[in-house]
Design an enzyme around this catalytic site. Structure first.
Site, short mmCIF file in Angstrom:
data_model
loop_
_atom_site.label_atom_id
_atom_site.label_comp_id
_atom_site.label_asym_id
_atom_site.label_seq_id
_atom_site.Cartn_x
_atom_site.Cartn_y
_atom_site.Cartn_z
N MET A 1 0.85 -1.20 0.00
CA MET A 1 0.00 0.00 0.00
C MET A 1 0.88 1.24 0.00
O MET A 1 1.72 1.43 0.86
CB MET A 1 -0.91 0.01 1.23
N CYS A 2 0.70 2.09 -1.00
CA CYS A 2 1.40 3.37 -1.10
C CYS A 2 0.38 4.44 -1.46
O CYS A 2 -0.76 4.14 -1.83
CB CYS A 2 2.49 3.32 -2.18
N GLY A 3 0.78 5.68 -1.35
CA GLY A 3 -0.09 6.78 -1.73
C GLY A 3 0.54 7.58 -2.84
O GLY A 3 1.72 7.94 -2.78
N ARG A 32 -0.75 5.85 4.17
CA ARG A 32 -0.63 4.81 3.15
C ARG A 32 0.82 4.40 2.92
O ARG A 32 1.07 3.42 2.22
CB ARG A 32 -1.24 5.28 1.82
N ASN A 176 1.64 2.62 -7.39
CA ASN A 176 1.03 1.91 -6.27
C ASN A 176 0.72 0.51 -6.76
O ASN A 176 -0.05 0.33 -7.71
CB ASN A 176 -0.25 2.60 -5.80
#
Length: 309
Positions: A1-3, A32, A176
Site C-alpha cells: 500500500m502506497c499513496g 498509506r 502503487n
C-alpha cells in the site's frame, strides 16, 4: 500500500501554489506509506538550460565545490541551487550527457535523482511532512507535478528506493502496486542498454516506458503496451515535460480517483487527497477505468486521450 498524487495546472495563476497544493495532497496520504516520500516538480521551460538534481548523504563536502568543478569540466558556467541533501545543477541546454559523465568523475558517490529540461525531483526516507519541510516543497512553483509516499514491499527503505523514479529526460513514474515479473524484465532492459540502479520494481516500470519510447512509441503507446508486458497489480502516474499520464492494470484493485475543473486536473489514491483543492466541490470527479490510458498535455490539449487496451 502506497499513496500517490498528481496535479496538472491549466490555470497559470495557480503555478506559484503548485508545491503547497501538491505537498498538502501528499501529506494527506501519509498513512498509506510512512517509509519514504518524494515529489517531482515541473517548472517552466527555459530554452537555454537543462537541469540535473543530485543527492548526497554528505552534502556539505559533496556540494562545496561542485558548481566550480562541474563548470570547469564542461568549460561553461554552471549554477548550483542547494536544497538540503539535494542540489539542482542548471547547465547549458545540450550538455546533459557530458554533465552526467563529468559528475561520475568528480564524485562517483553523487546520485542523480532527475535529469531533463524542466523536472526537479526531491525524495528521501521519512514522512511526507518531514521531507517537504527539509526541501521547502511548500514554496515551489511549477506547471505540474507528481508525488509518492511509500510502504516498502519490493526493496529496501533507502533514498534511491523512494519514488519518483526518473529513467528518461523529464520522465518520471510513481506507482502503487507490485510487479511480479520485474526481475526478468530488468535483465531484458539491461541487455538493451537501459540503466537501472535499484532492485525496486517501480524503477523497472519506469525504465520499461523509457525503453519503449526510445524505440519510437509515444507515451500513450508505451502505457498501452505496459498492460500486456507488465504482470501484477499497478496504478501508474507518469510525469513528462508537458503533462502526465495515468494507467491502471486490467483488474484495477489499487484505488484511484481523479478530478477536473477549468483550473486543474488532480489525481489521488483516495478522494481525501483532493478535498482542499480550490473549487473541488464543483469538479468532475471519477474513478479511472481499468486498462485505459489517460493523458493531459500543456503542449497539445487539456483533454485526456483515453484508449482502451
Amino acid at each position: 500500500m502506497c499513496g500517490i498524487v498528481g496535479l496538472f495546472l491549466k490555470d497559470p495563476s495557480l503555478e506559484p501554489q503548485l508545491g503547497a497544493m501538491l505537498t498538502d495532497m501528499l501529506i494527506t496520504m501519509t498513512d498509506r506509506g510512512p517509509d519514504s516520500a518524494g515529489i517531482a516538480i515541473y517548472g517552466r521551460d527555459n530554452a537555454a538550460i537543462s537541469k540535473l538534481t543530485v543527492q548526497s548523504d554528505t552534502p556539505d563536502p559533496a556540494f562545496a565545490t561542485l558548481e566550480h568543478d562541474l563548470g570547469t569540466a564542461l568549460g561553461t558556467q554552471v549554477h548550483l541551487r542547494r536544497q538540503d541533501t539535494h542540489s539542482v545543477l542548471e547547465i547549458p541546454r545540450g550538455t546533459l550527457g557530458a554533465a552526467r559523465a563529468a559528475l561520475t568523475a568528480i564524485n562517483p558517490d553523487l546520485r542523480v535523482m532527475a535529469s531533463g529540461d524542466t523536472v526537479e525531483i526531491y525524495k528521501e526516507v521519512g514522512l511526507p511532512k518531514d521531507v517537504a519541510d527539509r526541501f521547502g516543497l511548500w514554496s515551489m512553483s511549477g506547471t505540474h507535478g507528481i508525488g509518492h509516499t511509500r510502504m516498502a514491499t519490493e526493496s529496501l527503505v533507502t533514498t534511491m528506493g523512494a519514488h519518483p523514479f526518473n529513467t528518461g529526460p523529464d520522465q518520471c513514474l510513481v506507482h502503487n502496486g507490485s510487479l511480479s515479473n520485474h526481475n526478468r524484465l530488468r535483465r531484458k532492459l539491461q541487455r538493451e542498454g537501459i540503466h537501472i540502479e535499484t532492485e525496486n520494481d517501480t524503477e523497472v516500470g519506469a525504465a520499461y516506458l523509457t525503453w519503449r519510447m526510445q524505440n519510437g512509441a509515444t507515451l500513450g503507446e508505451a502505457l498501452e503496451s505496459s498492460l500486456n508486458d507488465l504482470d501484477g497489480f499497478f496504478t501508474f502516474l507518469v510525469g513528462t515535460k508537458d503533462g502526465f499520464g495515468v494507467v491502471r492494470d486490467p483488474i484495477a484493485c489499487k484505488p484511484a480517483v481523479m478530478a477536473e475543473t477549468d483550473q486543474f486536473v488532480a489525481f489521488g489514491s483516495e478522494y481525501r487527497a483532493l478535498v482542499n483543492l480550490p473549487g473541488i466541490d464543483h469538479a468532475r470527479v471519477w474513478e479511472p477505468e481499468p486498462a485505459t490510458v489517460y493523458f493531459w498535455s500543456h503542449q497539445d490539449t487539456v483533454t485526456p486521450t483515453k484508449k482502451a487496451a
